[in-house]
Design a protein around this motif. Structure first.
Motif, mmCIF file in Angstrom:
data_model
loop_
_atom_site.group_PDB
_atom_site.id
_atom_site.type_symbol
_atom_site.label_atom_id
_atom_site.label_comp_id
_atom_site.label_asym_id
_atom_site.label_seq_id
_atom_site.Cartn_x
_atom_site.Cartn_y
_atom_site.Cartn_z
ATOM 1 N N VAL A 37 4.766 1.133 3.660
ATOM 2 C CA VAL A 37 4.883 -0.075 2.845
ATOM 3 C C VAL A 37 6.365 -0.375 2.690
ATOM 4 O O VAL A 37 7.177 0.551 2.563
ATOM 5 N N LEU A 45 5.795 -5.860 -2.882
ATOM 6 C CA LEU A 45 5.381 -4.869 -1.888
ATOM 7 C C LEU A 45 4.738 -5.559 -0.693
ATOM 8 O O LEU A 45 3.983 -6.520 -0.848
ATOM 9 N N TRP A 47 2.664 -4.380 2.856
ATOM 10 C CA TRP A 47 2.080 -3.354 3.719
ATOM 11 C C TRP A 47 2.598 -3.539 5.132
ATOM 12 O O TRP A 47 2.634 -4.660 5.653
ATOM 13 N N ARG A 50 -0.741 1.436 9.049
ATOM 14 C CA ARG A 50 -1.327 2.725 8.733
ATOM 15 C C ARG A 50 -1.738 3.431 10.018
ATOM 16 O O ARG A 50 -1.906 2.792 11.072
ATOM 17 N N ASP A 61 -3.118 0.357 12.598
ATOM 18 C CA ASP A 61 -3.237 -1.059 12.252
ATOM 19 C C ASP A 61 -1.893 -1.498 11.695
ATOM 20 O O ASP A 61 -1.211 -0.713 11.025
ATOM 21 N N TYR A 62 -1.534 -2.748 11.957
ATOM 22 C CA TYR A 62 -0.236 -3.248 11.565
ATOM 23 C C TYR A 62 -0.342 -4.625 10.905
ATOM 24 O O TYR A 62 -1.238 -5.416 11.212
ATOM 25 N N ALA A 63 0.619 -4.897 10.031
ATOM 26 C CA ALA A 63 0.729 -6.238 9.478
ATOM 27 C C ALA A 63 1.267 -7.173 10.557
ATOM 28 O O ALA A 63 2.041 -6.761 11.433
ATOM 29 N N VAL A 102 -5.434 8.158 -0.118
ATOM 30 C CA VAL A 102 -6.392 9.097 -0.675
ATOM 31 C C VAL A 102 -7.827 8.663 -0.389
ATOM 32 O O VAL A 102 -8.738 9.501 -0.311
ATOM 33 N N ARG A 103 -8.023 7.370 -0.246
ATOM 34 C CA ARG A 103 -9.362 6.855 0.014
ATOM 35 C C ARG A 103 -9.249 5.638 0.903
ATOM 36 O O ARG A 103 -8.576 4.678 0.574
ATOM 37 N N PRO A 105 -10.068 2.147 2.678
ATOM 38 C CA PRO A 105 -9.144 1.883 3.781
ATOM 39 C C PRO A 105 -7.667 1.910 3.435
ATOM 40 O O PRO A 105 -6.835 1.946 4.342
ATOM 41 N N GLY A 106 -7.323 1.914 2.128
ATOM 42 C CA GLY A 106 -5.884 1.825 1.885
ATOM 43 C C GLY A 106 -5.382 2.282 0.540
ATOM 44 O O GLY A 106 -4.230 2.017 0.197
ATOM 45 N N SER A 107 -6.173 2.985 -0.240
ATOM 46 C CA SER A 107 -5.731 3.426 -1.571
ATOM 47 C C SER A 107 -4.657 4.494 -1.431
ATOM 48 O O SER A 107 -4.927 5.626 -1.054
ATOM 49 N N MET A 108 -3.429 4.124 -1.779
ATOM 50 C CA MET A 108 -2.283 4.996 -1.556
ATOM 51 C C MET A 108 -1.923 5.758 -2.824
ATOM 52 O O MET A 108 -1.378 5.186 -3.763
ATOM 53 N N LEU A 109 -2.238 7.040 -2.860
ATOM 54 C CA LEU A 109 -2.068 7.829 -4.076
ATOM 55 C C LEU A 109 -0.666 8.395 -4.205
ATOM 56 O O LEU A 109 -0.069 8.354 -5.275
ATOM 57 N N TRP A 111 3.373 8.843 -2.806
ATOM 58 C CA TRP A 111 4.402 8.058 -2.125
ATOM 59 C C TRP A 111 5.659 8.882 -1.887
ATOM 60 O O TRP A 111 6.001 9.769 -2.679
ATOM 61 N N ASN B 35 -7.420 -2.279 -5.497
ATOM 62 C CA ASN B 35 -6.524 -1.260 -6.030
ATOM 63 C C ASN B 35 -5.453 -1.919 -6.888
ATOM 64 O O ASN B 35 -5.065 -3.066 -6.630
ATOM 65 N N TYR B 37 -1.569 -1.136 -8.577
ATOM 66 C CA TYR B 37 -0.390 -0.292 -8.549
ATOM 67 C C TYR B 37 0.576 -0.731 -9.634
ATOM 68 O O TYR B 37 0.698 -1.924 -9.930
ATOM 69 N N LEU B 47 -0.243 4.481 -7.934
ATOM 70 C CA LEU B 47 -1.620 4.007 -7.916
ATOM 71 C C LEU B 47 -2.238 4.191 -9.304
ATOM 72 O O LEU B 47 -2.269 5.297 -9.837
ATOM 73 N N TYR B 88 0.782 -4.707 -9.218
ATOM 74 C CA TYR B 88 0.303 -5.321 -7.996
ATOM 75 C C TYR B 88 -1.170 -5.024 -7.784
ATOM 76 O O TYR B 88 -1.591 -3.869 -7.917
ATOM 77 N N TRP B 92 -8.094 -4.312 1.091
ATOM 78 C CA TRP B 92 -8.188 -4.470 2.546
ATOM 79 C C TRP B 92 -8.774 -5.847 2.827
ATOM 80 O O TRP B 92 -9.733 -6.262 2.171
ATOM 81 N N ALA B 98 -6.001 -5.952 7.760
ATOM 82 C CA ALA B 98 -4.753 -5.495 7.163
ATOM 83 C C ALA B 98 -4.960 -5.302 5.664
ATOM 84 O O ALA B 98 -5.861 -5.881 5.062
ATOM 85 N N TYR B 99 -4.106 -4.469 5.102
ATOM 86 C CA TYR B 99 -4.112 -4.244 3.657
ATOM 87 C C TYR B 99 -3.156 -5.275 3.062
ATOM 88 O O TYR B 99 -2.050 -5.456 3.579
ATOM 89 N N PHE B 101 -1.234 -7.006 -0.394
ATOM 90 C CA PHE B 101 -0.818 -6.903 -1.781
ATOM 91 C C PHE B 101 -0.730 -8.296 -2.384
ATOM 92 O O PHE B 101 -0.389 -9.260 -1.695
#
Lengths: 121, 110
Positions: A37, A45, A47, A50, A61-63, A102-103, A105-109, A111, B35, B37, B47, B88, B92, B98-99, B101
């Motif tokens: 990120v 932020l 993304w 990943r 996968d990319y932005a 952590v979960r 498709p994208g939960s980022m626990l 950093w 999610n 943040y 998170l 934020y 997905w 894509a993810y 925000f």
């Protein structure tokens, strides 16, 4: 405790390349999905992309703004994920964070501490 | 231009509560978990809420969320001065693969 350590930021000129590194501890890296990120100065932020675990196919996968220029890879023997940034543009200037998903498709626990990338002529 | 929409700012007084909204579409919030943040000044994001209202260990139950259709919201009760920062939403997006925000909401605790 899950920890991430980043390295590899710096200053480059437009069109040049840079590689960022991120090492993960505290969870089995082979099962880890990882993400990058970024945050431009004073902005929100964004993304970047990943990489899934090899057990989930190891795909990436990319932005849209970085697709075709940036690539994410991993070395499970070193618990490390990489962000290879090519053809850098001024607008890629940002703090780059790696994170552990952590979960899906994208939960980022967890950093990393962040690495500053500056692209300037 | 973000595919998720948040108000740029919110404010509240200590001890009270505040909500932050997040609006999306059928390809993101309408289909996938939202999610939330928190980013305090000079720090990496943290998170707060994931996977249908789950809170990571250490996140107080003052933080809660809700979702209806293509909109979601974060509620913070019993505001503390240290809650001041940027919040934020994210999800997905199946269409973008894509993810995404939201643009972030700056919370001021008056």
């Amino acid at each position: 405790e899950v920890q991430l350590a980043q390295s590899g930021g710096g200053s480059v000129k437009p069109g040049e390349s840079l590689r960022l590194y991120c090492t993960l501890w505290g969870v089995p890296f082979t099962d880890a999905w990882m993400s990058w990120v970024r945050q431009a100065p004073g902005k929100g932020l964004e993304w970047v992309g990943r990489i899934k675990s090899k057990g989930s196919g190891g795909t990436t996968d990319y932005a849209a703004p970085v697709r075709g220029r940036f690539s994410i890879s991993r070395d499970d023997s070193k618990n490390t994920v990489f962000l290879q940034m090519n053809s850098l543009k001024v607008e890629d200037t940002a703090m780059y964070y790696c994170s552990w998903i952590v979960r899906a498709p994208g939960s980022m626990l967890s950093w990393g501490q962040g690495g500053l990338v500056t692209v300037s002529s | 231009q973000s595919v998720l929409t948040q108000p740029p700012s919110a404010s509240g007084t200590p001890g009270h509560w505040v909500t932050i909204s997040c609006s999306g579409s059928s390809s993101n919030i309408g289909k996938n978990p939202v999610n939330w943040y928190q980013q305090l000044p000079g720090t990496a994001p943290k998170l707060l809420i994931y996977d249908n209202s789950q809170r990571p260990s250490g996140v107080p139950d003052r933080f809660s969320d809700s979702k209806s259709g293509t909109s979601a919201s974060l509620a913070i009760s019993g505001l503390h001065s240290e809650d001041e920062g940027d919040y934020y939403c994210a999800a997905w997006d199946d269409s973008l693969n894509a993810y995404v925000f939201g643009p972030g909401t700056h919370l001021t605790v008056l």
